[in-house]
Design an enzyme around this catalytic site. Structure first.
Site, short mmCIF file in Angstrom:
data_model
loop_
_atom_site.label_atom_id
_atom_site.label_comp_id
_atom_site.label_asym_id
_atom_site.label_seq_id
_atom_site.Cartn_x
_atom_site.Cartn_y
_atom_site.Cartn_z
N GLU A 156 -4.84 -8.95 -6.22
CA GLU A 156 -4.20 -9.97 -5.35
C GLU A 156 -4.53 -11.40 -5.74
O GLU A 156 -4.98 -12.19 -4.91
CB GLU A 156 -4.57 -9.69 -3.89
CG GLU A 156 -4.13 -8.31 -3.44
CD GLU A 156 -4.61 -7.91 -2.04
OE1 GLU A 156 -5.21 -8.76 -1.35
OE2 GLU A 156 -4.38 -6.75 -1.66
N GLU A 261 -0.80 1.84 -3.26
CA GLU A 261 -1.23 1.81 -1.85
C GLU A 261 -0.03 2.06 -0.95
O GLU A 261 0.20 1.33 0.03
CB GLU A 261 -1.88 0.45 -1.52
CG GLU A 261 -3.05 0.09 -2.42
CD GLU A 261 -3.74 -1.22 -2.07
OE1 GLU A 261 -3.52 -1.76 -0.97
OE2 GLU A 261 -4.53 -1.70 -2.91
#
Ligand code: G3I
Length: 383
Positions: A156, A261
């Protein structure tokens, strides 16, 4: 004569169809068996699952999944709580669990701005940060060298517009921290697969940012093997077109694509409400928690259709996809029950809170049954 031949052929087809569907039923009794040869099917494990506290959940995990990620316990604040202290007790259990069950083991995550120990977020200058990264990455990756199959090296690092996210890493080192992280990880375990992992990177602007980031890492001597598209998705977005463009764009960079995810929220989002003030508290609001007891059939069906269309696309590009990991085993444990509003009841996964397969599970499994039946029929015609 021709008619008789055709009848025989139809008979063969029918019998072969039955046999084939029976064979596939035995072979396809689980996600991991159904998608064997396509990509790994993974799940994220919480502490109680790693410690095998619930026998029913444990049996389900072992039956359905062949890849695991730790949902929280391998994040920096847990494994490296203070400058001179590492704590690998839970990671050891997690890796041992994967080894015992012959699973693909993914490490999540080395360099991430979130869930950092406080001392890390207080690092002030480039010398201290370089020393930290060298020690942190080398120690962790070396410790599990040859036992962990792939790592989220950087997690991220991008803003929604594709620019670099401000973080303690960017602030102290500039973008060079990205290439450095991948170099250090490759030095510690030259054979392990190294990933950049992020959410919303199927959105055009952020995707462009991720492509630039991968190119930057490669151009600056980093070894990067894959891009992890997290896949925290909704019933209506991102579109299949954008997902497909992303699979193609990342694989054109010469890296693997993993969905790392995956989950699909079925609940309203406070940011969708016109004029909604995000700071306003929606907790306890019936409007924001519309299905506290059960999910209506209409939404259950939508979720099943969404999962089926996504997996159909995954199968189309299975040559580019290494792994599809769900963010949790069952709805009851999902982080989406508490985000972005605490205490709701969400239904984002393939198994419900009682560990029963949902319609979405069947829709995903049926895709493979159809595919296998088609192959079975083709074989009969070929003969
Ligand atoms: O451990 C404490 C516990 O002691 C305390 O009683 C409890 C009270 O809320 O909190 C517990 O910590 C929670 C932790 O999960 C462990 O369950 C934190 O509050 C909670 O914020 C934390 O959330 C995790 C989140 O990452 C943190 O950013 C989620 O479980 C986890 O699913 C989520 O996973 C991330 C991926 O790592 C990266 N990509 C996005 C994804 C979803 O946010």
């Amino acid at each position: 004569m021709k008619l008789i031949n055709n009848s025989i052929l139809l008979g063969v087809l029918f019998i072969s169809g039955i046999c084939n569907s029976q064979n596939t039923k035995t072979a396809q009794a689980s996600l991991k068996n159904s998608f064997k040869g396509d990509f790994y099917i993974g799940t994220a494990l919480n502490v109680s699952q790693i410690e095998e506290k619930d026998a029913k959940a444990d049996a389900l995990i072992r039956k359905e999944f062949n890849a695991i990620t730790a949902e929280n316990i391998m994040k920096s604040m847990f494994v490296h709580p203070s400058k001179d202290k590492y704590d690998f007790a839970m990671t050891e259990k997690f890796v041992a669990y994967g080894e015992k069950n012959k699973m693909f083991i993914h490490g999540h995550t080395l360099i991430w701005h979130s869930q950092l120990a406080r001392w890390m977020s207080e690092i002030k200058d480039s010398t201290e940060m370089k020393a930290f990264m060298k020690d942190h990455i080398t120690t962790i990756v070396s410790k599990f060298k040859g036992r962990i199959n792939s790592w989220d090296v950087v997690n991220e690092a991008l803003n929604e517009d594709g620019t670099y996210r401000k973080s303690v890493f960017l602030n102290t080192l500039g973008e060079s921290y990205l290439a450095d992280a991948f170099k250090l990880a490759a030095q510690a375990d030259p054979k392990v697969d190294l990933y950049y992992n992020d959410y919303n990177i199927c959105e055009p602007k952020k995707r462009e940012g991720a492509i630039k980031l991968v190119k930057y890492i490669k151009a600056n001597g980093g070894k990067i093997d894959g891009v992890g598209i997290q896949g925290h998705w909704r019933l209506d977005s991102p579109s299949l077109e954008e997902i497909e463009k992303s699979i193609l764009a990342y694989s054109e960079l010469g890296v693997k694509v993993a969905f790392t995810e995956l989950d699909i929220t079925v609940l309203p989002n406070p940011w969708d409400l016109q004029g909604a003030d995000v700071n306003q508290s929606f907790e306890g609001s019936a409007k924001m928690n519309p299905y506290p007891k059960t999910l209506p059939d209409s939404i259950q069906n939508k979720l099943a259709e969404r999962y089926a269309s996504i997996f159909k696309l995954f199968l189309k590009h299975k040559d580019k996809i290494s792994r599809v990991t769900f963010w949790g085993v069952h709805d009851g444990q999902s982080w989406l029950n508490d985000w972005p509003i605490k205490g709701r009841t969400n239904y984002p996964l393939l198994f419900d809170t009682n560990l029963k397969p949902k319609k979405a599970y069947n829709s995903v499994m049926q895709l493979k049954e159809l595919e296998n039946n088609k192959i079975g029929k083709k074989k009969v015609f070929k003969n």
